[in-house]
Design a protein around this motif. Structure first.
Motif, mmCIF file in Angstrom:
data_model
loop_
_atom_site.group_PDB
_atom_site.id
_atom_site.type_symbol
_atom_site.label_atom_id
_atom_site.label_comp_id
_atom_site.label_asym_id
_atom_site.label_seq_id
_atom_site.Cartn_x
_atom_site.Cartn_y
_atom_site.Cartn_z
ATOM 1 N N GLY A 176 0.803 -1.217 0.000
ATOM 2 C CA GLY A 176 0.000 0.000 0.000
ATOM 3 C C GLY A 176 0.834 1.265 0.000
ATOM 4 N N ARG A 177 2.122 1.158 -0.258
ATOM 5 C CA ARG A 177 3.007 2.320 -0.288
ATOM 6 C C ARG A 177 3.171 2.823 -1.727
ATOM 7 N N PRO A 178 3.464 4.098 -1.926
ATOM 8 C CA PRO A 178 3.708 4.606 -3.274
ATOM 9 C C PRO A 178 4.847 3.842 -3.928
ATOM 10 N N VAL A 179 4.734 3.582 -5.209
ATOM 11 C CA VAL A 179 5.738 2.775 -5.885
ATOM 12 C C VAL A 179 7.112 3.431 -5.829
ATOM 13 N N ASN A 180 7.148 4.779 -5.849
ATOM 14 C CA ASN A 180 8.449 5.465 -5.783
ATOM 15 C C ASN A 180 9.140 5.230 -4.445
ATOM 16 N N ASP A 181 8.336 5.035 -3.401
ATOM 17 C CA ASP A 181 8.926 4.774 -2.083
ATOM 18 C C ASP A 181 9.490 3.369 -1.974
ATOM 19 N N CYS A 182 9.151 2.491 -2.923
ATOM 20 C CA CYS A 182 9.607 1.101 -2.865
ATOM 21 C C CYS A 182 10.813 0.853 -3.755
ATOM 22 N N THR A 183 11.233 1.832 -4.557
ATOM 23 C CA THR A 183 12.399 1.662 -5.410
ATOM 24 C C THR A 183 13.658 1.917 -4.597
ATOM 25 N N GLY A 184 14.811 1.685 -5.237
ATOM 26 C CA GLY A 184 16.073 1.812 -4.514
ATOM 27 C C GLY A 184 16.117 0.804 -3.388
ATOM 28 N N ARG A 185 16.424 1.267 -2.179
ATOM 29 C CA ARG A 185 16.369 0.408 -0.993
ATOM 30 C C ARG A 185 15.134 0.721 -0.144
ATOM 31 N N GLY A 186 14.200 1.484 -0.724
ATOM 32 C CA GLY A 186 12.996 1.849 0.017
ATOM 33 C C GLY A 186 12.108 0.664 0.341
ATOM 34 N N TRP A 187 12.225 -0.444 -0.411
ATOM 35 C CA TRP A 187 11.388 -1.615 -0.160
ATOM 36 C C TRP A 187 11.645 -2.210 1.221
ATOM 37 N N LEU A 188 12.818 -1.948 1.788
ATOM 38 C CA LEU A 188 13.143 -2.492 3.110
ATOM 39 C C LEU A 188 12.291 -1.876 4.217
ATOM 40 N N ALA A 189 11.730 -0.668 3.968
ATOM 41 C CA ALA A 189 11.012 0.052 5.026
ATOM 42 C C ALA A 189 9.748 -0.671 5.474
ATOM 43 N N ALA A 190 9.180 -1.531 4.622
ATOM 44 C CA ALA A 190 7.937 -2.222 4.983
ATOM 45 C C ALA A 190 8.183 -3.535 5.700
#
Length: 615
Positions: A176-190
């Motif tokens: 449910g997070r914005p796709v831009n927040d999941c790119t790079g290493r942002g996917w680790l945040a969830a």
């Protein structure tokens, strides 16, 4: 036991102490070697599927009812027992007169008189069918969960050679997070705080050495709940060359992990409930007052040999008077009896026992003996007491299974390896088809006419290759209106890896474009209105891919664009006319025709050639 043609009788002694309770699924047999008399208890008749005393019990009758595949070893076992006095301890199937096949366990022993001659044989037959069937049912449910989890995969993702995510739409959809927040290493945040460090370190190490990555961890779902997922990734690189990119998948395994834990508990309960038939033999010398038990008594009963006074004092107070009365009656009549009772051992533990007892007259004028066999029934009793809880747990497992299937989509169904659909109440409620109309491939009639052949071929291809895939199509509801759905199917495999059934789930998706109405007509000469030569809409791209059986990656490679570009087009996030025309040209060269429907709208369908009827 062995074949006997002499007189035979049915034992009328108690199968249970409390006759007000349901009879347990076992019974007793005896063979008097001196007289040839064969005796069956009423319980044994019931195990064999016969009315008590309806026929004369005999070894020949018993052997005829043993399953043919198990019968070969039964006569040999009986002969060994008669000659050597070994224990009976086996499991096999019987076929009852009504044709019902039941699994039974056989336990028993042959006794000898003081002269060493076989004098008396006794044993029991226990119906263990329910335990066998429960184990098979649990195994089947486990396979269904695995197949459903496969059909409900979260999706694919891609990362650069350095491990930074560049395509994470499926990750964004799940969290449910914005796709831009999941790119790079942002996917680790969830990822769960307790798992994120280990996942990050393992991923960094895999990227550093360019090795396969696989790890399960907790990921926060868009609902806020943390769910277990299994994440896998492989490096894409030329032979002996550097890594170009990473391609991975993620799978929701939360229900599977819960199911595996529940199955483990159930299997342990069933293992404990399985009646192993631990048996002790004993001899009560009426002259010395000593009860001598076989060497395994300490392990099975918790006590070895003892005096009759010690034995009597150990019997539960509620059972003591009854047992003493039965022993007196047996000494007076010489007839055998069976009884179920409780014993309190020296450590205070109460065990349930069942004994089969008879008097053995002295061969040469000495003291008579009371001999018998005793089974430790504690495990079986505990299983009986827990049976209601076991049935409740199985019902709960079934409810959880159905709930998981329901959560997988609007429609869920199963069908045979040959494609025969059994039933789907949700599908019938939505489409208005009855159960007869959806049988075999009849459910295809509820699909849009332009989708039926394509979906038939797609499903058949999945079944032939066993490669899990998803596909989109239109379904007509009860009012005649069409709606878009996405489906996935996966096989339920047996131990040999052969599909025994297929599990599918369908979920309604956002309408990718105006849905066609009525029957499509190809204009004369294949001439299209001017606007038909314009760019594509998102739904046309998805539908064309479905007709061709292309993946997003295949279309991207053939059109000379990136996978992310195709995804943006299909999600209506890109309106670049140059790119859309390039994609359309690729589809036309592959055999996709763009035709006008009534009202001037444009739809697509496979064409035999550029200017011919739909194929």
């Amino acid at each position: 036991m062995k074949p006997m043609n002499n007189a035979a009788q049915t034992h009328d002694g108690p199968d249970l102490i409390d006759h007000g309770k349901a009879q347990p699924p076992f019974g007793y047999w005896e063979w008097d070697c001196n007289t040839g008399e064969v005796t069956w208890s009423a319980g044994l008749f019931r195990v064999m599927g016969l009315e008590p005393r309806s026929v004369a019990p005999s070894y020949d009758l018993f052997l005829r009812m043993v399953h043919p595949e198990d019968r070969a070893r039964s006569p040999a076992a009986g002969q060994v027992l008669a000659d050597r006095g070994q224990y009976i301890d086996s499991e096999f199937r019987i076929i009852q007169p009504q044709g019902t096949v039941r699994w039974v366990a056989s336990k028993g022993e042959v006794f000898h008189d003081p002269a060493g001659k076989a004098s008396w044989a006794a044993g029991m037959l226990i119906d263990i069918t329910n335990i066998r069937e429960a184990q098979l049912e649990l195994s089947a449910r486990e396979e269904r969960y695995r197949a459903l989890a496969l059909a409900s995969s979260i999706g694919e993702w891609r990362a650069t050679s350095q491990g930074d995510a560049i395509e994470a739409q499926s990750w964004a959809n799940f969290t449910g997070r914005p796709v831009n927040d999941c790119t790079g290493r942002g996917w680790l945040a969830a990822i769960h705080p307790k798992d994120v460090d280990a996942v990050g370190a393992t991923w960094d190490e895999a990227v550093r050495i360019g090795s396969y990555f696989e790890m399960s961890f907790r990921l926060q779902h868009r609902s806020g709940q943390y769910r277990w997922v299994l994440c896998k990734a492989v490096p894409i690189k030329p032979q002996d060359g550097p890594v170009r990119e990473w391609v991975g998948t993620a799978e929701d395994i939360h229900a599977k992990r819960e199911m595996e834990e529940l199955l483990r508990v159930h299997e342990e309960r069933l293992r404990q409930a399985h009646f192993e038939g631990p048996m002790v033999t004993w001899d009560f010398n009426l002259e010395t007052g000593q009860v001598t038990r076989s060497a395994n008594a300490q392990d099975i009963l918790g006590v070895g040999s003892e005096t009759v006074e010690e034995f009597q004092s150990s019997i539960h107070p509620d059972d003591r008077a009854k047992i003493e009365a039965l022993v007196r009656a047996t000494r007076h009549s010489g007839k055998a009896f069976s009884a179920e009772y409780r014993r309190t051992n020296n450590d205070g533990r109460v065990v349930w026992l069942r004994s089969r007892v008879r008097v053995m007259p002295a061969a040469y004028g000495g003291a008579d003996h009371v001999i018998g066999i005793t089974f430790n029934m504690t495990s079986q009793k505990e299983a009986e007491f827990a049976s209601q809880e076991t049935r409740r747990a199985l019902r709960e497992l079934d409810t959880r299974h159905r709930a998981l299937m329901k959560a997988a989509g609007d429609f869920v169904w199963t069908f045979s390896p040959g494609g025969r659909v059994s039933d789907s109440p949700e599908w019938r409620a939505w489409t208005g088809q009855d159960i007869g109309q959806i049988q075999d491939w009849g459910w295809l009639n509820a699909l849009h006419p332009a989708d039926r052949e394509r979906i038939h071929e797609t499903v058949q291809r999945i079944m032939d290759t066993r490669l899990v895939s998803s596909y989109e199509y239109r379904v007509r509801d009860r009012t005649g209106e069409y709606h878009w759905f996405r489906s996935s199917i996966a096989p339920v495999l047996n131990e040999e890896g052969t599909p025994v059934e297929w599990v599918g789930a369908a979920q309604r998706i956002a309408d990718p474009g105006r849905e066609p109405e009525g029957t499509f007509v190809v204009p004369p000469q294949g001439v299209l209105p001017p606007h038909a030569n314009g760019p594509l809409t998102s739904w046309q791209v998805r539908a064309a891919r479905g007709i061709l059986g292309w993946s997003v990656r295949e279309l991207a490679e053939k059109a000379g664009v990136s996978v992310s570009t195709i995804r943006r087009v299909e999600n209506e996030q890109s309106h670049d006319g140059r790119i859309l025309l390039a994609i359309r040209g690729t589809l036309e060269r592959a055999g996709i025709g763009f035709v006008a429907a009534p009202g001037g709208e444009v739809t697509i369908m496979p064409m035999k050639s550029k200017h011919c009827s739909p194929g």
